[in-house]
Design a protein around this motif. Structure first.
Motif: not given
Ligand code: HEC
Length: 128
Positions: A51-52, A55, A65, A69, A78-79, A93-94, A101, A105-106, A109, A113
């Motif tokens: 799932n993660c 990116c 992307l 982590l 958080l970054p 966040q998850i 974003a 975007p993220m 989930f 999940l």
């Molecule tokens: C399609 C791409 C994508 C997927 C799939 C994805 N992420 Fe992300 N995630 C991102 C992006 C882009 C950001 C930065 C968002 C922002 O700038 O606010 C991010 C940010 C985060 C952050 C930091 C948030 C913060 O507040 O700083 C965490 C922790 C994270 N993701 C965990 C996960 C986990 C765990 C999974 C799997 C369940 C996941 N991500 C799946 C794209 C993704």
């Protein structure tokens, strides 16, 4: 005579109890340490890969992307959002993702999940 022995015996018993509990505490931290039960972490790693990983790097802090982590739970915040690192904030966040974003975007989930998968994922993220 009796008062004398009591005075001696009481602190004696106390320090024995203290020693025993220290030893027990030492044993349990040694065993559990940082690592969670291995099966849960392994399950969480599988959830992450599915799932993660697309990116996020698990072994680097630079951006794929989304932010890398590695060492996530040893950070102060958080970054991206700079919220404090707590299990609650990472779960949030998850669950909700970052749908707005830019440029990327993220996705959320929450519906993807199961609770047990989420718990395993968190256990895995804590080992990074
Ligand atoms: C399609 C791409 C994508 C997927 C799939 C994805 N992420 Fe992300 N995630 C991102 C992006 C882009 C950001 C930065 C968002 C922002 O700038 O606010 C991010 C940010 C985060 C952050 C930091 C948030 C913060 O507040 O700083 C965490 C922790 C994270 N993701 C965990 C996960 C986990 C765990 C999974 C799997 C369940 C996941 N991500 C799946 C794209 C993704």
């Amino acid at each position: 005579m009796t008062t004398f022995t009591r005075k001696l015996a009481l602190p004696g018993a106390f320090s024995v109890a203290l020693l025993v509990s220290c030893a027990l505490a030492g044993v349990s931290t040694g065993k559990e340490g940082k690592s969670k039960p291995a099966p849960e972490v392994a399950k969480g790693e599988a959830v992450f890969k599915q799932n993660c990983e697309l990116c996020h790097y698990a072994d680097r802090i630079d951006k794929k992307l989304g932010p890398g982590l590695k060492g996530l739970f040893s950070l102060k915040e958080l970054p991206s959002s700079h919220k404090p690192i707590t299990e609650e904030n990472v779960r949030a966040q998850i669950e909700t993702g970052s749908p707005n974003a830019k440029p990327m975007p993220m996705p959320p989930f929450k519906d993807k999940l199961k609770p047990a998968e989420m718990d395993a994922l968190i256990a895995y993220l804590k080992t990074l």
